[in-house]
Design a protein around this motif. Structure first.
Motif, short mmCIF file in Angstrom:
data_model
loop_
_atom_site.label_atom_id
_atom_site.label_comp_id
_atom_site.label_asym_id
_atom_site.label_seq_id
_atom_site.Cartn_x
_atom_site.Cartn_y
_atom_site.Cartn_z
N HIS A 90 -5.63 -7.53 4.83
CA HIS A 90 -6.88 -7.75 4.08
C HIS A 90 -7.23 -6.42 3.42
CE1 HIS A 90 -7.78 -11.42 6.56
NE2 HIS A 90 -6.96 -10.77 7.37
N SER A 91 -7.36 -6.40 2.11
CA SER A 91 -7.79 -5.17 1.43
C SER A 91 -9.11 -5.43 0.75
CB SER A 91 -6.75 -4.73 0.39
OG SER A 91 -5.55 -4.35 1.04
N LEU A 92 -9.98 -4.42 0.75
CA LEU A 92 -11.32 -4.62 0.22
C LEU A 92 -11.43 -4.37 -1.29
CD1 LEU A 92 -13.33 -2.86 3.08
CD2 LEU A 92 -12.95 -5.30 2.77
N PHE A 93 -10.79 -3.28 -1.76
CA PHE A 93 -10.97 -2.89 -3.16
C PHE A 93 -9.64 -2.65 -3.87
CE2 PHE A 93 -14.63 -1.25 -0.77
CZ PHE A 93 -15.68 -1.83 -1.47
N LEU A 94 -9.69 -2.76 -5.19
CA LEU A 94 -8.52 -2.44 -6.01
C LEU A 94 -8.35 -0.92 -6.03
CD1 LEU A 94 -9.02 -4.68 -9.16
CD2 LEU A 94 -7.42 -5.05 -7.29
N TYR A 95 -7.12 -0.49 -5.94
CA TYR A 95 -6.84 0.95 -5.96
C TYR A 95 -6.80 1.42 -7.41
CZ TYR A 95 -4.71 5.34 -4.30
OH TYR A 95 -4.46 6.66 -3.99
N ASN A 96 -7.96 1.46 -8.06
CA ASN A 96 -8.02 1.92 -9.45
C ASN A 96 -8.18 3.45 -9.49
OD1 ASN A 96 -10.69 2.23 -8.63
ND2 ASN A 96 -11.50 0.62 -9.94
N GLU A 97 -8.25 4.01 -10.68
CA GLU A 97 -8.35 5.48 -10.82
C GLU A 97 -9.58 6.03 -10.08
OE1 GLU A 97 -6.22 7.78 -11.91
OE2 GLU A 97 -4.85 6.09 -12.12
N TYR A 210 -3.00 0.13 1.20
CA TYR A 210 -1.78 -0.66 1.32
C TYR A 210 -0.96 -0.33 0.07
CZ TYR A 210 1.38 -4.66 1.87
OH TYR A 210 2.50 -5.45 2.04
N THR A 211 0.18 0.33 0.25
CA THR A 211 1.01 0.66 -0.90
C THR A 211 2.20 -0.28 -0.95
OG1 THR A 211 0.34 2.95 -0.55
CG2 THR A 211 2.04 2.59 -2.18
N ALA A 237 -8.03 -0.09 0.31
CA ALA A 237 -7.54 -0.27 -1.05
C ALA A 237 -6.18 -0.94 -1.08
CB ALA A 237 -7.47 1.09 -1.73
N ARG A 238 -5.93 -1.62 -2.21
CA ARG A 238 -4.63 -2.29 -2.42
C ARG A 238 -4.16 -1.90 -3.80
NH1 ARG A 238 -0.40 -3.47 -3.11
NH2 ARG A 238 0.79 -5.36 -2.80
#
Length: 238
Positions: A90-97, A210-211, A237-238
């Protein structure tokens, strides 16, 4: 609490402009830790996602999708050695800049306070997941010494959960410097504490990002072998 003192955003340090209006009156108990600009830059993961890793499908070209799974998870799941180990991430947020910068500030510049920013979202997610054990992904000793704290442990502490620190890292080499096949064929990077009772337990692993899912699956493999009933994970983050 002194309401005349102006609160500063924990991320950008600008003064938080109080929200005025009827909604603000009802949500007064939810302390504002970040400003509305920073909040707008944190993109929650929504919509249809990969059944295992939580990757949003709208970000993915159709050819990298296999039904309910993304291509990566499909490849992990077709390998008998890794199949079924990580039930769901389960990831909460997008791994954006923006989040990349926030996490770098948190991890590498030791800004422990940022754990507070995510506490309520983590609390909400973990309450739904109902785990028996919350296991943070450990850092190597040198990494822990450099940073002064383990970011996954801090996230749990700030969210009022107790971490079960039953995993330790055997050796450390930067995961991000390795190719995918090197990551999959890594020797086991973790070991489980001898006195940990995980037989039949529902475990949730905690990490910041999560990479590739390799780290979480290595940990899951070990815990499954030690008797855990199921393993899921929660990452910021994902």
């Amino acid at each position: 609490m002194n309401h005349f003192q102006q609160d500063h955003c924990l991320i950008c340090n600008n003064v938080i402009q109080p929200t005025i209006g009827w909604r603000a009156i009802f949500s007064i108990e939810k302390e504002q830790l970040i400003c509305s600009a920073c909040e707008a830059n944190l993109k929650k993961i929504e919509g249809e996602t990969c059944r295992i890793c939580c990757r949003p499908f709208y970000q993915l070209d159709e050819k990298f999708r296999k039904g309910e799974w993304c291509n990566d998870c499909f490849r992990w799941e077709e390998d008998p050695e890794w199949q079924g180990l990580l039930e769901k991430n389960h990831s909460l947020f997008l791994y954006n800049e923006f989040l990349k910068e926030v996490i770098a500030k948190y991890k590498f510049r030791g800004d422990y306070m940022l754990a507070k920013v995510f506490a309520s979202d983590i609390k909400e997610a973990l309450t739904k997941m109902r785990a028996d054990l919350l296991v943070p992904i450990p850092l190597s000793e040198e990494r822990l010494y450099e940073r002064g704290f383990n970011q996954a442990v801090a996230l749990l502490n700030e969210s009022d959960f107790s971490p079960s620190e039953i995993l330790t890292r055997v050796h450390s080499e930067k995961q991000s410097k390795k190719s995918r096949s090197d990551r999959i064929h890594l020797p086991q990077v973790f070991k489980v504490a001898a006195d940990s009772n995980i037989q039949g337990k529902k475990v949730v692993l905690i990490d910041d990002i999560y990479t590739t899912g390799s780290t979480l699956r290595h940990a899951a493999k070990l815990l499954k072998a030690a008797g855990a009933a199921s393993i899921q994970s929660l990452t910021l983050a994902r």
